[in-house]
Design an enzyme around this catalytic site. Structure first.
Site, PDB file in Angstrom:
ATOM      1  N   HIS A  91      45.608  33.918  43.985  1.00  0.00           N
ATOM      2  CA  HIS A  91      45.381  32.477  43.878  1.00  0.00           C
ATOM      3  C   HIS A  91      44.272  31.951  44.816  1.00  0.00           C
ATOM      4  O   HIS A  91      44.418  30.896  45.433  1.00  0.00           O
ATOM      5  CB  HIS A  91      46.682  31.723  44.135  1.00  0.00           C
TER       6      HIS A  91
ATOM      7  N   HIS B 147      49.256  25.002  38.874  1.00  0.00           N
ATOM      8  CA  HIS B 147      50.496  25.722  39.178  1.00  0.00           C
ATOM      9  C   HIS B 147      51.705  24.786  39.236  1.00  0.00           C
ATOM     10  O   HIS B 147      52.531  24.894  40.140  1.00  0.00           O
ATOM     11  CB  HIS B 147      50.324  26.497  40.486  1.00  0.00           C
TER      12      HIS B 147
ATOM     13  N   GLU C  86      51.062  28.929  33.479  1.00  0.00           N
ATOM     14  CA  GLU C  86      49.733  28.773  34.066  1.00  0.00           C
ATOM     15  C   GLU C  86      48.710  29.292  33.056  1.00  0.00           C
ATOM     16  O   GLU C  86      48.600  30.495  32.850  1.00  0.00           O
ATOM     17  CB  GLU C  86      49.643  29.574  35.366  1.00  0.00           C
TER      18      GLU C  86
HETATM   19  C1  GLA Z   1      52.075  33.228  40.185  1.00  0.00           C
HETATM   20  C2  GLA Z   1      52.216  34.683  40.481  1.00  0.00           C
HETATM   21  C3  GLA Z   1      53.547  34.926  41.097  1.00  0.00           C
HETATM   22  C4  GLA Z   1      53.685  34.083  42.339  1.00  0.00           C
HETATM   23  C5  GLA Z   1      53.508  32.655  42.023  1.00  0.00           C
HETATM   24  C6  GLA Z   1      53.540  31.831  43.285  1.00  0.00           C
HETATM   25  O1  GLA Z   1      52.858  32.858  39.141  1.00  0.00           O
HETATM   26  O2  GLA Z   1      52.029  35.503  39.370  1.00  0.00           O
HETATM   27  O3  GLA Z   1      53.697  36.273  41.368  1.00  0.00           O
HETATM   28  O4  GLA Z   1      52.723  34.451  43.265  1.00  0.00           O
HETATM   29  O5  GLA Z   1      52.306  32.465  41.352  1.00  0.00           O
HETATM   30  O6  GLA Z   1      54.635  32.108  44.091  1.00  0.00           O
END
Ligand code: GLA
Length: 379
Positions: free
Chosen positions: A134, A208, A344
């Site tokens: 991220h 997110h 997402e």
């Molecule tokens: C995304 C990732 C997860 C986790 C979340 C945040 O969905 O794929 O593994 O990192 O973000 O916690």
């Protein structure tokens, strides 16, 4: 009007507000800007509350471009906030779950925090074991964005802009990013992402938000999900795609027919074990890359429906497996495991290391532009 009539009018307004569960005041204007506090380094941050003619409200802060609240009605007309988050800026400053935030420069993981472009190897900040997740240590979710209200033709709108410097978190190129949030009268939160760079780079922006369409309930396992995907990208132990595009047919990843999130989540399945539940990218069926329906979630108790439409080729379905009750959220609520889900919209994780995945490269002179819509209704 006599005092008694006036008193009666005020009292019945309160009763309506109480019955509807609506805790926010009615906005005088379609967009209201209020202070959301100061970051630890002294930057002022604001909260923009957008309202449409149906009484739906969305609040967005220019800290991390975060969607702080989405208030929508259920089938009884009771309004609730259907996203996870915090009551104040502090919560978001310290957050590690990315509640509601814009994710950049790269949504999801890049293996070993490394990729190669035109023969040059770039090394990213690693913040998820040996991988980069991220955007790295300080992603776009922790940046203070410039914000302004804009007059969009389809509803109240706030435009956020941010410049990410060449080399930030290891990524090449000075990158100018714009995210426009619009609340339409069709009860849609529309997100338009655009960007340009002065040096070849990679980019994969997403939002997110964590949804629970029955916030009075506990987890989201009863929510019924449909994803328009014939394939998904299986992962290894570090949640990095193996490169395979696997058919969902006959697997616990087949959501082409609406299925409860919890129906198969704890079954004996290698991929579900690796993700501790669902934490996988689904390959959306290609219908020409217009803004197409990607997923639909129905919550049976409240009748709330969320549809996700996107121009992106993938969607990461994350069933909130890492939520562990340690974050103190809105109203002091402890968000437990699987108390929300994320959809997402994005390009596939680790695409820079998978030449066969749709490309995430952005060159100088090109314009990055993607659109995602979260549409709310009830049934
Ligand atoms: C995304 C990732 C997860 C986790 C979340 C945040 O969905 O794929 O593994 O990192 O973000 O916690």
């Amino acid at each position: 009007m006599s005092t008694w009539i006036r008193l009666f009018a005020v009292a019945s307004m309160f009763i309506v507000v109480l019955l509807s569960g609506e805790t926010s005041t009615v906005l005088a204007k379609p967009t209201e800007k209020t202070s959301f506090g100061k970051t630890p380094d002294g930057q002022n941050v604001d909260l923009y509350t957008l309202a449409n003619k149906n009484g739906m409200q969305v609040a967005i802060t220019n800290f991390g471009g975060i969607v702080v609240r989405i208030k929508t009605a259920d089938r009884q007309g009771k309004t609730d906030d259907v996203v996870l988050g915090y009551d104040s800026l502090d919560g978001y400053v310290n957050d590690t779950a990315y509640f509601g935030a814009v994710i950049g420069r790269y949504g999801n993981r890049i293996a070993l925090g490394k990729f190669t472009l035109d023969g040059a190897t770039y090394t990213l900040a690693r913040n998820n074991g040996e991988n980069s997740l991220h955007g790295g240590i300080k992603g776009f979710n922790k940046a203070v964005w410039q914000a302004r209200e804009v007059a969009a033709k389809d509803g109240p709108s706030v435009e956020l802009t941010h410049t990410s410097k060449d080399g930030e978190e290891g990524y090449p190129g000075n990158l100018s990013v714009k995210v426009v949030y619009t609340l339409t009268d069709r009860n849609e939160l529309k997100i338009d992402y655009s960007a340009t760079t002065d040096k070849k780079t990679v980019l994969n922006l997403t939002n997110h938000s964590y949804f629970n369409l029955n916030p009075g309930g506990s987890d989201v396992l009863q929510h019924v999900l449909m994803i328009q995907a014939d394939k998904f990208t299986p992962v290894d132990a570090g949640l990095i795609p193996t490169g395979e595009l696997r058919s969902v047919a006959g697997t616990r990843f087949d959501f082409r027919k609406p299925t409860a999130i919890g129906a198969r989540i704890d079954q004996d399945d290698e991929q579900l074990k690796l993700g501790k539940g669902y934490d996988h990218n689904f390959v959306l069926n290609d219908k020409g890359r217009e803004v197409e329906l990607a997923a639909r979630v129905v919550e049976p108790t409240t009748g709330r429906v969320l549809e996700v439409l996107t121009s992106e080729p993938g969607v990461q379905f994350y069933s909130g497996n890492f939520l562990d009750g340690s974050a103190r959220g809105k109203g002091g609520k402890m968000y437990g495991r699987r108390s929300a889900f994320c959809l997402e919209t994005q390009h596939f994780p680790d695409s820079p290391n998978h030449p066969k995945f749709p490309s995430t490269e952005l060159k100088p002179g090109e314009k990055y532009h993607t659109t995602t819509i979260y549409r709310f209704s009830k049934q």
